[in-house]
Design an enzyme around this catalytic site. Structure first.
Site, PDB file in Angstrom:
ATOM      1  N   ARG A  67      33.337  19.899  18.268  1.00  0.00           N
ATOM      2  CA  ARG A  67      32.840  18.582  18.648  1.00  0.00           C
ATOM      3  C   ARG A  67      33.895  17.757  19.383  1.00  0.00           C
ATOM      4  NH1 ARG A  67      30.248  17.245  13.520  1.00  0.00           N
ATOM      5  NH2 ARG A  67      32.221  16.230  13.115  1.00  0.00           N
ATOM      6  N   TYR A 120      23.181  -4.943  31.052  1.00  0.00           N
ATOM      7  CA  TYR A 120      22.221  -3.830  31.074  1.00  0.00           C
ATOM      8  C   TYR A 120      21.210  -4.053  29.938  1.00  0.00           C
ATOM      9  CZ  TYR A 120      20.675   1.037  30.703  1.00  0.00           C
ATOM     10  OH  TYR A 120      19.929   2.188  30.651  1.00  0.00           O
ATOM     11  N   ASP A 191      31.267  -3.654  30.888  1.00  0.00           N
ATOM     12  CA  ASP A 191      30.594  -2.508  31.489  1.00  0.00           C
ATOM     13  C   ASP A 191      31.042  -2.415  32.948  1.00  0.00           C
ATOM     14  OD1 ASP A 191      28.694  -0.834  32.787  1.00  0.00           O
ATOM     15  OD2 ASP A 191      27.202  -1.242  31.230  1.00  0.00           O
ATOM     16  N   LYS A 216      25.876   7.481  36.571  1.00  0.00           N
ATOM     17  CA  LYS A 216      25.690   6.844  37.867  1.00  0.00           C
ATOM     18  C   LYS A 216      26.708   7.410  38.874  1.00  0.00           C
ATOM     19  CE  LYS A 216      22.496   4.518  35.771  1.00  0.00           C
ATOM     20  NZ  LYS A 216      22.717   3.282  35.058  1.00  0.00           N
TER      21      LYS A 216
HETATM   22  C1  LIG Z   1      22.427   3.020  33.638  1.00  0.00           C
HETATM   23  C2  LIG Z   1      23.344   2.054  33.016  1.00  0.00           C
HETATM   24  C3  LIG Z   1      23.766   2.210  31.692  1.00  0.00           C
HETATM   25  C4  LIG Z   1      23.204   3.282  30.790  1.00  0.00           C
HETATM   26  O1  LIG Z   1      23.484   4.570  31.206  1.00  0.00           O
HETATM   27  P1  LIG Z   1      22.550   5.814  30.774  1.00  0.00           P
HETATM   28  O2  LIG Z   1      23.416   6.980  31.030  1.00  0.00           O
HETATM   29  O3  LIG Z   1      21.342   5.734  31.649  1.00  0.00           O
HETATM   30  O4  LIG Z   1      22.228   5.646  29.328  1.00  0.00           O
HETATM   31  C5  LIG Z   1      24.675   1.306  31.200  1.00  0.00           C
HETATM   32  N1  LIG Z   1      25.149   0.301  31.947  1.00  0.00           N
HETATM   33  C6  LIG Z   1      24.752   0.105  33.215  1.00  0.00           C
HETATM   34  C7  LIG Z   1      25.297  -1.038  33.994  1.00  0.00           C
HETATM   35  C8  LIG Z   1      23.839   0.967  33.784  1.00  0.00           C
HETATM   36  O5  LIG Z   1      23.422   0.757  35.035  1.00  0.00           O
END
Ligand SMILES: *Cc1c(COP(=O)(O)O)cnc(C)c1O
Length: 401
Positions: A67, A120, A191, A216
């Site tokens: 893990r 988000y 974030d 992303k």
């Molecule tokens: C898409 C996104 C997330 C979440 O990511 P996932 O991999 O889809 O769970 C978190 N923060 C932001 C700003 C995002 O655009």
């Protein structure tokens, strides 16, 4: 390249390209980090096993079980720690699980957290379904309209931000907000998905924790779900590590490999996303049906000065507000697009469009409009093709707009 490249300190893009390059054996070896899949770790003897266990519990990044992840995970963690300028990274199965990890690691029953209102949106679901049950209070505030100092309570443990914000890209004064929180002993998490970690370094600006959805831009190819948390200190690493272990979080070595592969081209992809998005944003500004374009790299954007100060680039996300359209007309516009896909998420090579939900917009104090908003992710297609697609959609939906 030899292990110790002589001369000047390398530029970040060069370091990203060579991060984790495996050592040569017998005079030769692969370019890329091997994908080391395993469910467990083998030891030479019980003393070695005990030693690994001991070092691990003392906070060292040592794998004593599958893990924890071996070479591929380690190479990705090191690359991201280098990119964000942090102390240690944690890899999670999605961006949302990275957010949840931070919240659960830092908040206990009775604690209070201040969260920026433009975050988000699914974070609010973590709050309503999980944190509230645990007796944790989350308060949403506007980092640009409210006075942060007066919102802090004696039990405030976390300031949670996202800059620029989701949907409308409100750029926050991260150094100022972080200074207020840290002065009161409050941990600051932000974030950093919008920048891919490439043109914004929150830890250097005062945040303690940087979170990314590697889903992303780090992945960049819409073929991976992954989250990354980078912390700035051994004390925070210990806190995160405890929760990470307790939740049983891990990712597969193949996914770690894909993220590492994405990192190699992050700088060149982001430069092109920015060029294309700027061309599209400038086109949108000239359309009579559009009243406002949200893109911090535009000189007319309210966050432009802060963006110029704290960012060295912009992403491919562009939102715009219609002047008059009804939600049905905005949907007709999105439906008329041919090259843009319709869907959530972003950060891949391809362009996407999404009609923003009004209830999401109303969560942002910054939002004062009532016309529909469309979010575009501008991909790596030739921008003239994207502009032609938008132009034909404006024409097609014209009677309704
Ligand atoms: C898409 C996104 C997330 C979440 O990511 P996932 O991999 O889809 O769970 C978190 N923060 C932001 C700003 C995002 O655009």
């Amino acid at each position: 390249m030899t292990a110790a490249f002589p001369g000047k300190r390398l530029h970040s893009a060069t370091r990203l390209l060579h991060a984790g390059a495996p050592a040569l054996r017998d005079g030769a070896g692969p370019v890329n980090v091997p994908v080391v899949r395993t469910s467990t770790v083998r030891f030479e003897n019980t003393a070695a096993q005990a030693d690994h266990h001991h070092r691990r519990t003392a906070g060292e990044r040592v794998a004593s079980y599958g893990r924890h992840g071996l070479d591929t995970h380690r190479a990705l963690e090191d690359a991201v720690v280098g990119l964000e300028g942090g102390h240690r990274a944690f890899l999670t199965p999605s961006g949302l699980s990275a957010i949840t990890l931070v919240l659960l690691a830092l908040l206990s029953p009775g604690d209070h957290a201040l969260v920026a209102d433009g975050v988000y949106a699914p974070l609010r679901r973590v709050d309503s379904t999980l944190l509230q049950r645990l007796g944790i209070t989350v308060e949403y505030f506007s980092p640009t309209h409210d006075d942060l100092a007066s919102r802090l309570r004696p039990n405030t443990r976390l300031l949670y931000l996202e800059s620029p914000s989701s949907l409308l890209y409100e750029v926050l004064d991260l150094p100022a907000l972080s200074a207020v929180a840290r002065d009161r002993g409050v941990t600051v998490a932000t974030d950093n998905t919008w920048s891919g970690g490439w043109f914004h370094q929150p830890l250097a600006l005062g945040a303690n924790i940087s979170i990314q959805a590697a889903t992303k831009y780090i992945s960049g190819h819409s073929d991976l779900m992954q989250g990354i948390v980078v912390v700035d200190s051994p004390a925070l690493a210990a806190k995160l590590s405890t929760a990470y272990e307790a939740l049983g979080l891990t990712i597969g070595a193949d996914d770690a490999y894909l993220a590492l592969r994405g990192l190699r081209t992050l700088p060149v992809r982001l430069a092109q996303h920015q060029r294309n998005a700027t061309a599209v944003a400038e086109f949108l500004q000239q359309q009579p049906q559009v009243s406002r374009v949200f893109y911090p790299a535009l000189p007319t954007d309210p966050g432009h000065a802060l963006w110029k100060r704290d960012f060295s680039g912009a992403s491919g996300l562009v939102s715009f507000e219609f002047r008059h359209a009804t939600p049905a007309a905005a949907n007709a516009f999105v439906d008329a697009l041919r090259l843009f896909g319709i869907g959530a998420s972003w950060g891949g090579y391809e362009s996407l469009a999404l009609a923003a939900q009004p209830e999401r917009l109303r969560e942002h104090r910054q939002w004062t409009g009532d016309a529909p908003v469309v979010r575009l992710h501008i991909g790596l297609e030739e921008p003239q093709d994207l502009i032609a697609d938008l132009a034909q959609a404006f024409a097609d939906a014209a009677p309704a707009l």
